[in-house]
Design a protein around this motif. Structure first.
Motif, PDB file in Angstrom:
ATOM      1  N   SER A  71       0.807  -1.231   0.000  1.00 44.21           N
ATOM      2  CA  SER A  71       0.000   0.000   0.000  1.00 44.21           C
ATOM      3  C   SER A  71       0.833   1.271   0.000  1.00 44.21           C
ATOM      4  O   SER A  71       0.392   2.282  -0.533  1.00 44.21           O
ATOM      5  CB  SER A  71      -1.013   0.003   1.141  1.00 44.21           C
ATOM      6  OG  SER A  71      -0.474  -0.522   2.311  1.00 44.21           O
ATOM      7  N   TRP A  72       2.045   1.261   0.573  1.00 43.13           N
ATOM      8  CA  TRP A  72       2.802   2.505   0.711  1.00 43.13           C
ATOM      9  C   TRP A  72       4.114   2.556  -0.085  1.00 43.13           C
ATOM     10  O   TRP A  72       4.610   3.648  -0.375  1.00 43.13           O
ATOM     11  CB  TRP A  72       3.140   2.752   2.183  1.00 43.13           C
ATOM     12  CG  TRP A  72       1.942   3.002   3.041  1.00 43.13           C
ATOM     13  CD1 TRP A  72       1.236   2.077   3.743  1.00 43.13           C
ATOM     14  CD2 TRP A  72       1.306   4.267   3.286  1.00 43.13           C
ATOM     15  NE1 TRP A  72       0.205   2.686   4.423  1.00 43.13           N
ATOM     16  CE2 TRP A  72       0.226   4.035   4.157  1.00 43.13           C
ATOM     17  CE3 TRP A  72       1.551   5.580   2.853  1.00 43.13           C
ATOM     18  CZ2 TRP A  72      -0.616   5.049   4.601  1.00 43.13           C
ATOM     19  CZ3 TRP A  72       0.724   6.591   3.291  1.00 43.13           C
ATOM     20  CH2 TRP A  72      -0.350   6.322   4.154  1.00 43.13           C
ATOM     21  N   LYS A 131       0.039   8.382  -1.481  1.00 42.02           N
ATOM     22  CA  LYS A 131      -0.674   7.117  -1.677  1.00 42.02           C
ATOM     23  C   LYS A 131      -2.025   7.442  -2.280  1.00 42.02           C
ATOM     24  O   LYS A 131      -2.714   8.343  -1.794  1.00 42.02           O
ATOM     25  CB  LYS A 131      -0.861   6.403  -0.321  1.00 42.02           C
ATOM     26  CG  LYS A 131      -1.590   5.064  -0.467  1.00 42.02           C
ATOM     27  CD  LYS A 131      -1.503   4.225   0.802  1.00 42.02           C
ATOM     28  CE  LYS A 131      -2.525   4.603   1.843  1.00 42.02           C
ATOM     29  NZ  LYS A 131      -3.702   3.731   1.870  1.00 42.02           N
ATOM     30  N   ASP A 132      -2.397   6.742  -3.345  1.00 37.81           N
ATOM     31  CA  ASP A 132      -3.663   7.000  -4.052  1.00 37.81           C
ATOM     32  C   ASP A 132      -3.862   8.496  -4.305  1.00 37.81           C
ATOM     33  O   ASP A 132      -4.924   9.053  -3.997  1.00 37.81           O
ATOM     34  CB  ASP A 132      -4.857   6.465  -3.247  1.00 37.81           C
ATOM     35  CG  ASP A 132      -4.664   5.004  -2.854  1.00 37.81           C
ATOM     36  OD1 ASP A 132      -3.990   4.282  -3.625  1.00 37.81           O
ATOM     37  OD2 ASP A 132      -5.127   4.605  -1.768  1.00 37.81           O
ATOM     38  N   ALA A 165       8.231   4.514  -3.939  1.00 43.22           N
ATOM     39  CA  ALA A 165       7.384   5.482  -3.235  1.00 43.22           C
ATOM     40  C   ALA A 165       7.645   6.915  -3.716  1.00 43.22           C
ATOM     41  O   ALA A 165       8.793   7.353  -3.745  1.00 43.22           O
ATOM     42  CB  ALA A 165       7.643   5.395  -1.735  1.00 43.22           C
TER      43      ALA A 165
END
Ligand code: OGA
Ligand code: NI
Length: 360
Positions: free
Chosen positions: A84-85, A259-260, A292
């Motif tokens: 997710s990150w 993120k997103d 990231a």
């Protein structure tokens, strides 16, 4: 096929800021020179309330625990945080608080040296090592930061004439710190390999071929700015590395991750290391790991320092998606590439991310 030429990349003229930011701010009062005000293409810093990155902190002790249950549990945590990150905070890494304090102190001590002394270690336009800033094209803004960049691995390629001799503990401290970071890197790369069901030393072998892992230390310095909403400490970017291991300032926040399409602050957790996936691990993992995107915002009143260790496979080594991660359902998504850093440096001045040029 190797992406050896990048003919689609226009060769842009790069430049360095004419003065270190530390010198520049002495003369400007409240007037920020235009070149430091972010350009619309950089995307405005978010001034609305931003939340904190709320991922679990990863425990290196548990990751390497001999208890199968604890180990697997922590590995699952790592995997879900990474997916997710693309980054995480690490605790129980074995670096002592005292060593973490020492390396931060070295950073602050360097930037507190008189300008004439720092100047002796200046970088040139041609290569990133030394005191200065990142290169930009003439239509881009400068960042609100100075840095000292030093190659720390391979050891025989250390460029000691750029290591400040005025600071008595500099060599020993950086030497010890990077040795420890290298140990942590190896453990992390092994865990990441396992989290993708690869042989344990798969990623480490890719980076470490013949003792040739390549590591750059970046001592970052971010002075305060009363109009901090108009400048960037570092504008949004992903790193050219495979993995970057960062020690944040102990008191002053500033690092944010995306993120997103939303930004989140990275909280300061005492004695943790912040670890992020860089472009080269995204490529090697055939996109299963995401590099990231992060940036640094400036504090209105206080200076901030950080020490980033960027870790790369040797520049002569061709990297590409691992064959184990390519199959019918998941075809090869990136080209093979040698010396990705060179490609990255050609791209990083543009609004486009270099890694997009690697996509098939
Ligand atoms: C970098 C970086 C973050 C920070 O040096 O690439 O993203 O907090 N640094 O200084
Ligand atoms: Ni970075």
């Amino acid at each position: 096929m190797a992406a050896s030429s990048h003919s689609s990349v226009p060769l842009m003229k790069l430049e360095l800021p004419p003065k270190p930011i530390q010198e520049m701010i002495k003369t400007i009062g409240n007037q920020i020179p235009k070149r430091y005000i972010y350009q619309p293409s950089d995307k405005a810093p978010d001034t609305s309330a931003i939340g904190y990155m709320d991922s679990p902190i990863i425990d290196l002790n548990l990751l390497s625990s001999s208890s199968l249950h604890q180990h697997e549990e922590e590995l699952r945590k790592l995997q879900s945080t990474l997916s997710s990150w693309g980054c995480f905070q690490l605790t129980n890494h074995g670096l002592t608080s005292s060593l973490l304090n020492q390396i931060q102190k070295v950073d602050k001590d360097f930037f507190a040296l008189p300008q004439e002394v720092k100047q002796k270690y200046s970088r040139t336009l041609q290569w990133v090592e030394g005191y200065g800033n990142d290169t930009v094209t003439e239509d881009q803004s400068y960042s609100w930061s100075d840095r000292l960049v030093l190659k720390v691995y391979p050891i025989d390629q250390r460029n000691f004439k750029l290591w400040p001799e005025e600071l008595p503990n500099f060599r020993e401290t950086l030497d010890e710190y990077t040795k420890e970071v290298r140990r942590v890197l190896e453990m992390i790369l092994k865990a990441i390999s396992k989290s993708l069901n690869l042989e344990e030393d798969r990623f480490f072998r890719e980076c470490e071929a013949e003792q040739n892992i390549y590591m750059l230390a970046r001592f970052n310095y971010y002075p305060p700015c009363s109009s901090s909403d108009h400048v960037f400490g570092l504008k949004p970017h992903s790193d050219a590395s495979a993995v970057t291991i960062l020690l944040q300032d102990k008191e002053v926040e500033g690092l944010q991750v995306q993120k997103d399409n939303q930004w989140f602050k990275v909280p300061i957790v005492p004695d943790t290391l912040f670890i992020n996936i860089g472009d080269q691990l995204e490529i090697m993992s055939n996109g299963l790991l995401k590099s990231a995107v992060h940036k640094v915002v400036i504090d209105k009143e206080r200076e901030r320092t950080s020490v980033a260790i960027a870790c790369f496979p040797h520049t002569e080594k061709e990297i590409g998606p691992l064959s184990d991660l390519i199959n019918k359902e998941r075809p090869q998504l990136y080209q093979k590439v040698k010396n990705y850093v060179k490609t990255y440096l050609q791209y990083s001045p543009t609004a486009e991310r270099a890694i997009n040029a690697m996509k098939i």
